[in-house]
Every structure is written in C-alpha cells, then in structure tokens.
Design a protein around this motif. Structure first.
Motif, short mmCIF file in Angstrom:
data_model
loop_
_atom_site.label_atom_id
_atom_site.label_comp_id
_atom_site.label_asym_id
_atom_site.label_seq_id
_atom_site.Cartn_x
_atom_site.Cartn_y
_atom_site.Cartn_z
N ASP A 143 0.81 -1.22 0.00
CA ASP A 143 0.00 0.00 0.00
C ASP A 143 0.85 1.27 0.00
O ASP A 143 0.55 2.22 -0.71
CB ASP A 143 -0.95 0.02 1.20
N ASP A 144 1.92 1.28 0.80
CA ASP A 144 2.73 2.49 0.88
C ASP A 144 3.45 2.78 -0.44
O ASP A 144 3.67 3.93 -0.80
CB ASP A 144 3.71 2.45 2.05
N LEU A 145 3.79 1.74 -1.20
CA LEU A 145 4.41 1.93 -2.51
C LEU A 145 3.43 2.58 -3.48
O LEU A 145 3.77 3.51 -4.21
CB LEU A 145 4.90 0.58 -3.07
N VAL A 163 -8.26 8.45 -7.20
CA VAL A 163 -7.36 7.51 -7.87
C VAL A 163 -6.79 6.54 -6.84
O VAL A 163 -6.85 5.32 -7.01
CB VAL A 163 -6.22 8.24 -8.60
N VAL A 164 -6.27 7.08 -5.77
CA VAL A 164 -5.64 6.25 -4.73
C VAL A 164 -6.65 5.30 -4.10
O VAL A 164 -6.35 4.13 -3.85
CB VAL A 164 -4.96 7.14 -3.66
N ASP A 165 -7.87 5.78 -3.87
CA ASP A 165 -8.90 4.94 -3.25
C ASP A 165 -9.25 3.70 -4.06
O ASP A 165 -9.75 2.71 -3.52
CB ASP A 165 -10.17 5.74 -2.96
N LEU A 166 -9.00 3.72 -5.37
CA LEU A 166 -9.23 2.52 -6.18
C LEU A 166 -8.32 1.38 -5.76
O LEU A 166 -8.66 0.21 -5.85
CB LEU A 166 -8.99 2.82 -7.67
N PHE A 167 -7.12 1.73 -5.29
CA PHE A 167 -6.12 0.73 -4.94
C PHE A 167 -5.95 0.54 -3.44
O PHE A 167 -5.73 -0.56 -2.96
CB PHE A 167 -4.76 1.13 -5.54
N VAL A 168 -6.02 1.63 -2.70
CA VAL A 168 -5.82 1.60 -1.26
C VAL A 168 -6.93 2.44 -0.63
O VAL A 168 -6.74 3.62 -0.35
CB VAL A 168 -4.44 2.17 -0.86
N PRO A 169 -8.11 1.85 -0.43
CA PRO A 169 -9.24 2.61 0.10
C PRO A 169 -8.92 3.31 1.42
O PRO A 169 -8.37 2.71 2.34
CB PRO A 169 -10.33 1.55 0.30
N GLY A 170 -9.21 4.60 1.47
CA GLY A 170 -9.03 5.37 2.69
C GLY A 170 -7.61 5.84 2.96
O GLY A 170 -7.36 6.50 3.97
#
Length: 121
Positions: free
Chosen positions: A13-15, A82-89
């Motif tokens: 997630d951090d990546l 965009v980010v929420d698609l991969f790492v919600p929240g």
C-alpha cells in the motif's frame, strides 16, 4: 495500472501511495471564507503517463479508468479518487493526522522515559 485494477498485482500500500503522491499537487483555495487544501493530478500529465509507460492503455481503457475518477471544477483529477481505487481510505485526513501523531508520540515517549529514569531512587 490495468493489472492492479484487475486485482492481479499486490504491491504494498505504501508503494502505491508514494507512486501517486509523486504526481500529486497540493492546491490551496478559499471556499466559503475558509482555506481548503486539495490534492490533484493534472489530467494531461496522467494521460501521458498511462499511454507512454509500462502497459500502455488504449482510448477505451482510458475512458473506463477516467470514468472512475472525480474531477475538480478546473478538470483536474482528485488524487484521493485515484488512490482509493487501490488503497481505500489511504488519503483520508484522519489517517494523515494519526500518522503525524504516531511520529510525534515516540519522541514524547522517549522524553518521558528519560525523565522517569532520572527520578528513580
């Protein structure tokens, strides 16, 4: 990008968050008398990235992906969508505040431990 959306890639997630923050711009504007910070990604820059590097996306794939995003009044992509698609929240304000507190807490804890150690008899 496409493989990640299909669930085929499991990057940490951090990546993922760091990758999108590299293209993120923080914009500050006055809304109803208050200064508000927003995080945006320039649409043209993002399209260039998606069609030029790695698995290049075609127009149909671009249309599908861009249909998932939210845009500001200037047509820029809101980074959080965009980010929420991969790492919600991951970009929620609460989480950012908690991370800042966690970074401060170890320093405060070390100071308190040093004081206690000096007071023991």
């Amino acid at each position: 990008f496409e493989a990640k959306m299909a669930g085929g890639v499991n990057d940490p997630d951090d990546l993922i968050l760091s990758a999108f923050k590299a293209f993120d711009e923080e914009v500050e504007e006055k809304i109803k008398g208050q200064m508000v910070k927003r995080h945006i990604i320039d649409v043209e820059n993002f399209k260039h990235i998606l069609t030029s590097f790695g698995d290049k996306l075609d127009q149909d794939e671009m249309d599908d992906i861009f249909g998932e995003f939210e845009f500001d009044d200037d047509g820029n992509i809101l980074t959080k969508t965009v980010v929420d698609l991969f790492v919600p929240g991951a970009m929620d304000e609460k989480k950012e505040e908690e991370e800042e507190k966690k970074e401060e807490a170890p320093a405060e804890g070390a100071e308190a431990a040093a004081e206690e150690g000096g007071q023991k008899k």
